[in-house]
Design an enzyme around this catalytic site. Sequence first.
Site, PDB file in Angstrom:
ATOM      1  N   THR A 136     112.439  27.939  25.347  1.00 35.60           N
ATOM      2  CA  THR A 136     113.729  28.359  24.768  1.00 35.60           C
ATOM      3  C   THR A 136     113.876  29.874  24.770  1.00 35.60           C
ATOM      4  O   THR A 136     114.888  30.400  24.313  1.00 35.60           O
ATOM      5  CB  THR A 136     113.866  27.832  23.328  1.00 35.60           C
ATOM      6  OG1 THR A 136     112.736  28.273  22.562  1.00 35.60           O
ATOM      7  CG2 THR A 136     113.902  26.313  23.309  1.00 35.60           C
TER       8      THR A 136
ATOM      9  N   LYS B 136     109.704  35.223  11.444  1.00 32.04           N
ATOM     10  CA  LYS B 136     111.048  35.770  11.675  1.00 32.04           C
ATOM     11  C   LYS B 136     111.367  36.710  10.520  1.00 32.04           C
ATOM     12  O   LYS B 136     111.598  36.286   9.399  1.00 32.04           O
ATOM     13  CB  LYS B 136     112.081  34.651  11.766  1.00 32.04           C
ATOM     14  CG  LYS B 136     111.902  33.776  12.995  1.00 32.04           C
ATOM     15  CD  LYS B 136     112.992  32.729  13.076  1.00 32.04           C
ATOM     16  CE  LYS B 136     112.802  31.824  14.291  1.00 32.04           C
ATOM     17  NZ  LYS B 136     113.036  32.522  15.549  1.00 32.04           N
TER      18      LYS B 136
ATOM     19  N   ARG C 293     122.254  23.532  20.171  1.00 34.92           N
ATOM     20  CA  ARG C 293     121.641  24.607  20.955  1.00 34.92           C
ATOM     21  C   ARG C 293     122.536  25.007  22.125  1.00 34.92           C
ATOM     22  O   ARG C 293     123.286  24.185  22.663  1.00 34.92           O
ATOM     23  CB  ARG C 293     120.297  24.152  21.526  1.00 34.92           C
ATOM     24  CG  ARG C 293     119.167  24.111  20.514  1.00 34.92           C
ATOM     25  CD  ARG C 293     117.886  23.751  21.236  1.00 34.92           C
ATOM     26  NE  ARG C 293     116.749  23.609  20.353  1.00 34.92           N
ATOM     27  CZ  ARG C 293     115.960  24.600  19.977  1.00 34.92           C
ATOM     28  NH1 ARG C 293     116.201  25.826  20.426  1.00 34.92           N
ATOM     29  NH2 ARG C 293     114.930  24.400  19.181  1.00 34.92           N
TER      30      ARG C 293
END
Length: 425
Positions: free
Chosen positions: A43, A238, A89
């Site tokens: 991804t 993150k 997505r």
Amino acid sequence: MKINGILKDLKIRGLISQITNINSLYIKINKKPITLYCGFDPTSDSLHLGHLIPILCLRRFQLFGHKPIILIGGATGMIGDPSFKINERILNDKDTIYLWTEKIKKQFFNFLDFESKKNSAIILNNYNWFNSMNLLSFLRNIGKNFSINKMINKESVKTRIIKNNIGISFTEFSYNLLQSYDFAYLNKMYNVCLQIGGSDQWGNITSGIDITYKLFKNKVFGLTVPLITNKNGTKFGKTEKNTIWLDPKKTSPYEFYQFWININDDDVYNFLKFFTFIDVLDINIIREKNYNLNILLKYKKILAEEITKIVHGKKSLNSIKRIIKSLFYGSIEKLKEKDFINIMKSGIPLTILKKSISLKRFLVFSKISKSLSISKRLIESYAISINGKIITKIEYIFNDKDRLYNKYTLIKKGKKNYFLIYWKK
């Protein structure tokens, strides 16, 4: 039944979130080494911190004599996994996914042994078998084995369906079929009997167990590892500014190291178990000690060094140690040219200059000071140094001797505030 070996190691490290039939799996593992796999969809052009626990689990299995398979989702990556994703997505094109696949393949060589004679790791791509499969064969031979009722009731799908303003497309809905078939295919072709993944993959893994039995009457197993989140609920790795990538070009080894130094104090003990190969008995001794700031910092350094060495290698770790020693203990002369490349990516304020200017004007230009008069006072108070040498001359002008490796100059304000100049030709 008393569980030993790899399963015991995972259990005492807190690395088992869910597992199917642990007793049967243990009996199978105890007879002879097994082959297992974990899937990674391309991804992005790099793996990130969220991938580390399952990758390191594959390494743990390999160290115990088992054979790990990395499955890159060249096909499933074109569909998109809906598992606990709020929105659909964005679909990437075939060429982009191919380029990303080639990049992340190289990163796995940092973690697993691909040259072992007994249990060498291998990398596969599910695009290779799905690309040759036609739609009718897929629906007849695979699709008929899935119950829509069960699929709708899976948490990852149900969450999206009840949100009427979002929903889920047939494309993402079919992802479960593709990943499930991966397990069956790998069982038939490579004798894979165990799939591991993050806890968000439980539904896909159990579906793979079901279809493997329906197609081949083989009993296989699933194991998930915990998903770690930050205090605000976001995925671990993150930050507010960006993702912590495993690619040194996207997140420098210095930034990577500093991320671990700055983790929450409460996480040190568990992260030593999750992300290092230090013996759990030794880690438990750490926990028994009375915690204070000095002890916590010591073990954060151990954690940071261990995981940085695993991800980026010993040379990068040594470079980071030189940078820290040079910046905070005054050993600028020991910095190598490669260290400055690391410093440029570290987040230290960077100014690019073409022509030489006075130190006084540079301090204003780089916003270290607000005015020439403040710059003057900083120099007069011995608060500014160049490459570790305090400057006392008010009208100091940069010269060629200030350019380390003809490119770099380190400015320090006070005791801890560093700034880097890159001299562009």
